[in-house]
Design a protein around this motif. Structure first.
Motif, PDB file in Angstrom:
ATOM      1  N   ARG A  27      37.194  49.858  62.444  1.00 46.72           N
ATOM      2  CA  ARG A  27      37.609  50.628  61.215  1.00 46.72           C
ATOM      3  C   ARG A  27      36.593  51.887  61.149  1.00 46.72           C
ATOM      4  O   ARG A  27      35.616  51.470  60.639  1.00 46.72           O
ATOM      5  CB  ARG A  27      38.414  50.560  59.796  1.00 46.72           C
ATOM      6  CG  ARG A  27      39.266  49.369  59.950  1.00 46.72           C
ATOM      7  CD  ARG A  27      39.638  48.893  58.998  1.00 46.72           C
ATOM      8  NE  ARG A  27      38.394  48.942  57.458  1.00 46.72           N
ATOM      9  CZ  ARG A  27      39.209  47.989  56.166  1.00 46.72           C
ATOM     10  NH1 ARG A  27      40.324  48.775  56.416  1.00 46.72           N
ATOM     11  NH2 ARG A  27      38.674  48.383  55.304  1.00 46.72           N
ATOM     12  N   ARG A  28      37.420  53.146  60.585  1.00 47.85           N
ATOM     13  CA  ARG A  28      36.457  53.570  60.107  1.00 47.85           C
ATOM     14  C   ARG A  28      37.138  54.507  58.558  1.00 47.85           C
ATOM     15  O   ARG A  28      37.927  54.834  58.256  1.00 47.85           O
ATOM     16  CB  ARG A  28      36.505  55.436  61.528  1.00 47.85           C
ATOM     17  CG  ARG A  28      35.995  55.235  63.024  1.00 47.85           C
ATOM     18  CD  ARG A  28      36.247  57.000  63.440  1.00 47.85           C
ATOM     19  NE  ARG A  28      35.578  56.571  64.662  1.00 47.85           N
ATOM     20  CZ  ARG A  28      34.415  57.748  64.835  1.00 47.85           C
ATOM     21  NH1 ARG A  28      34.216  58.967  63.609  1.00 47.85           N
ATOM     22  NH2 ARG A  28      33.738  57.488  65.743  1.00 47.85           N
ATOM     23  N   VAL A  29      35.784  54.927  58.089  1.00 48.96           N
ATOM     24  CA  VAL A  29      36.449  54.841  56.216  1.00 48.96           C
ATOM     25  C   VAL A  29      35.874  56.531  56.150  1.00 48.96           C
ATOM     26  O   VAL A  29      34.655  56.163  57.186  1.00 48.96           O
ATOM     27  CB  VAL A  29      36.133  53.954  55.829  1.00 48.96           C
ATOM     28  CG1 VAL A  29      36.031  53.497  53.847  1.00 48.96           C
ATOM     29  CG2 VAL A  29      36.300  52.300  56.253  1.00 48.96           C
ATOM     30  N   TYR A  30      35.802  57.015  55.658  1.00 48.22           N
ATOM     31  CA  TYR A  30      36.312  57.931  54.923  1.00 48.22           C
ATOM     32  C   TYR A  30      36.057  58.023  53.396  1.00 48.22           C
ATOM     33  O   TYR A  30      36.550  57.831  52.910  1.00 48.22           O
ATOM     34  CB  TYR A  30      36.559  59.499  55.933  1.00 48.22           C
ATOM     35  CG  TYR A  30      36.789  60.095  56.962  1.00 48.22           C
ATOM     36  CD1 TYR A  30      35.868  60.954  57.550  1.00 48.22           C
ATOM     37  CD2 TYR A  30      37.310  59.042  58.331  1.00 48.22           C
ATOM     38  CE1 TYR A  30      36.121  60.846  58.972  1.00 48.22           C
ATOM     39  CE2 TYR A  30      36.777  58.840  59.693  1.00 48.22           C
ATOM     40  CZ  TYR A  30      36.303  60.658  60.215  1.00 48.22           C
ATOM     41  OH  TYR A  30      36.539  60.506  61.373  1.00 48.22           O
TER      42      TYR A  30
ATOM     43  N   GLU B 171      33.264  50.613  59.941  1.00 47.92           N
ATOM     44  CA  GLU B 171      33.123  49.247  59.540  1.00 47.92           C
ATOM     45  C   GLU B 171      34.604  48.022  60.872  1.00 47.92           C
ATOM     46  O   GLU B 171      35.335  48.315  60.357  1.00 47.92           O
ATOM     47  CB  GLU B 171      34.331  49.244  57.962  1.00 47.92           C
ATOM     48  CG  GLU B 171      33.169  50.115  56.814  1.00 47.92           C
ATOM     49  CD  GLU B 171      33.753  49.450  55.002  1.00 47.92           C
ATOM     50  OE1 GLU B 171      35.301  49.055  55.382  1.00 47.92           O
ATOM     51  OE2 GLU B 171      33.582  49.943  54.766  1.00 47.92           O
TER      52      GLU B 171
ATOM     53  N   PRO C 255      36.418  56.190  48.724  1.00 47.30           N
ATOM     54  CA  PRO C 255      36.856  55.869  50.549  1.00 47.30           C
ATOM     55  C   PRO C 255      38.412  55.361  50.453  1.00 47.30           C
ATOM     56  O   PRO C 255      38.461  54.276  50.293  1.00 47.30           O
ATOM     57  CB  PRO C 255      35.369  55.415  50.669  1.00 47.30           C
ATOM     58  CG  PRO C 255      34.895  55.179  49.590  1.00 47.30           C
ATOM     59  CD  PRO C 255      35.711  55.468  48.184  1.00 47.30           C
ATOM     60  N   ARG C 256      38.723  55.770  52.147  1.00 50.91           N
ATOM     61  CA  ARG C 256      39.649  55.365  52.738  1.00 50.91           C
ATOM     62  C   ARG C 256      39.951  55.088  54.001  1.00 50.91           C
ATOM     63  O   ARG C 256      38.804  55.867  54.781  1.00 50.91           O
ATOM     64  CB  ARG C 256      40.676  56.162  52.332  1.00 50.91           C
ATOM     65  CG  ARG C 256      41.249  56.283  50.803  1.00 50.91           C
ATOM     66  CD  ARG C 256      42.078  55.568  49.996  1.00 50.91           C
ATOM     67  NE  ARG C 256      42.080  56.297  49.268  1.00 50.91           N
ATOM     68  CZ  ARG C 256      43.093  56.187  48.472  1.00 50.91           C
ATOM     69  NH1 ARG C 256      44.522  54.920  48.598  1.00 50.91           N
ATOM     70  NH2 ARG C 256      43.327  56.191  47.397  1.00 50.91           N
ATOM     71  N   PRO C 257      40.447  54.240  54.820  1.00 50.27           N
ATOM     72  CA  PRO C 257      40.121  54.597  56.096  1.00 50.27           C
ATOM     73  C   PRO C 257      41.235  55.467  56.678  1.00 50.27           C
ATOM     74  O   PRO C 257      42.111  55.817  56.078  1.00 50.27           O
ATOM     75  CB  PRO C 257      40.381  52.568  56.750  1.00 50.27           C
ATOM     76  CG  PRO C 257      41.517  51.830  55.032  1.00 50.27           C
ATOM     77  CD  PRO C 257      40.983  53.036  54.260  1.00 50.27           C
TER      78      PRO C 257
ATOM     79  N   GLU D   2      45.062  54.570  56.439  1.00 48.40           N
ATOM     80  CA  GLU D   2      45.346  54.834  55.150  1.00 48.40           C
ATOM     81  C   GLU D   2      45.987  56.432  54.879  1.00 48.40           C
ATOM     82  O   GLU D   2      46.473  56.720  53.821  1.00 48.40           O
ATOM     83  CB  GLU D   2      44.590  54.289  53.882  1.00 48.40           C
ATOM     84  CG  GLU D   2      44.887  53.634  52.956  1.00 48.40           C
ATOM     85  CD  GLU D   2      44.190  53.193  51.911  1.00 48.40           C
ATOM     86  OE1 GLU D   2      43.985  53.702  50.665  1.00 48.40           O
ATOM     87  OE2 GLU D   2      43.321  51.889  52.427  1.00 48.40           O
TER      88      GLU D   2
END
Length: 116
Positions: free
Chosen positions: A64-67, A61, A26-28, A31
């Motif tokens: 932040r949005r983490v995908y 989070e 997972p990444r924000p 990033e």
């Protein structure tokens, strides 16, 4: 989710790059923007297409949005590709057998071939 939406989402090289990045974990969004070299609006647009196709999930989070990848559509895609994979493997196995039976033209010449 329809197959057309899934294929359409995967047709774009930038979206495939995002999926490859998310395969690592997972990444924000920030990033993803940095790693893919896209603008924030362009990245958000690609992420929305991937989310609507069911390929990625998003969680909040703090600010932040983490995908992250959603493996279910990929499993369905893998199942759909199964018969084609068997066809390809059969052809590749036949090619491998033929190459194994062919003489090896890349072998070192015998030592006497180097003499004038």
């Amino acid at each position: 989710m329809s197959d057309t939406v899934l294929w359409s989402a995967l047709a774009d090289a930038h979206r495939r790059a995002i999926i490859a990045l998310l395969l690592q974990g997972p990444r924000p969004v920030g990033e993803i923007v940095q790693e893919c070299g896209l603008s924030q609006p362009s990245t958000s647009k690609h992420l929305r297409v991937l989310r609507e196709a069911g390929l990625v999930r998003v969680r909040q989070e703090a600010q932040r949005r983490v995908y992250a990848l959603d493996p279910a559509p990929m499993a369905a895609l893998d199942a759909w590709l199964g018969p084609y994979r068997r066809l390809w493997n059969t052809g590749l196995d036949a090619l491998g057998r033929r190459l194994d039976a062919a003489p090896d033209d890349t072998a070192e010449p015998p030592p006497h071939a180097w003499k004038d």
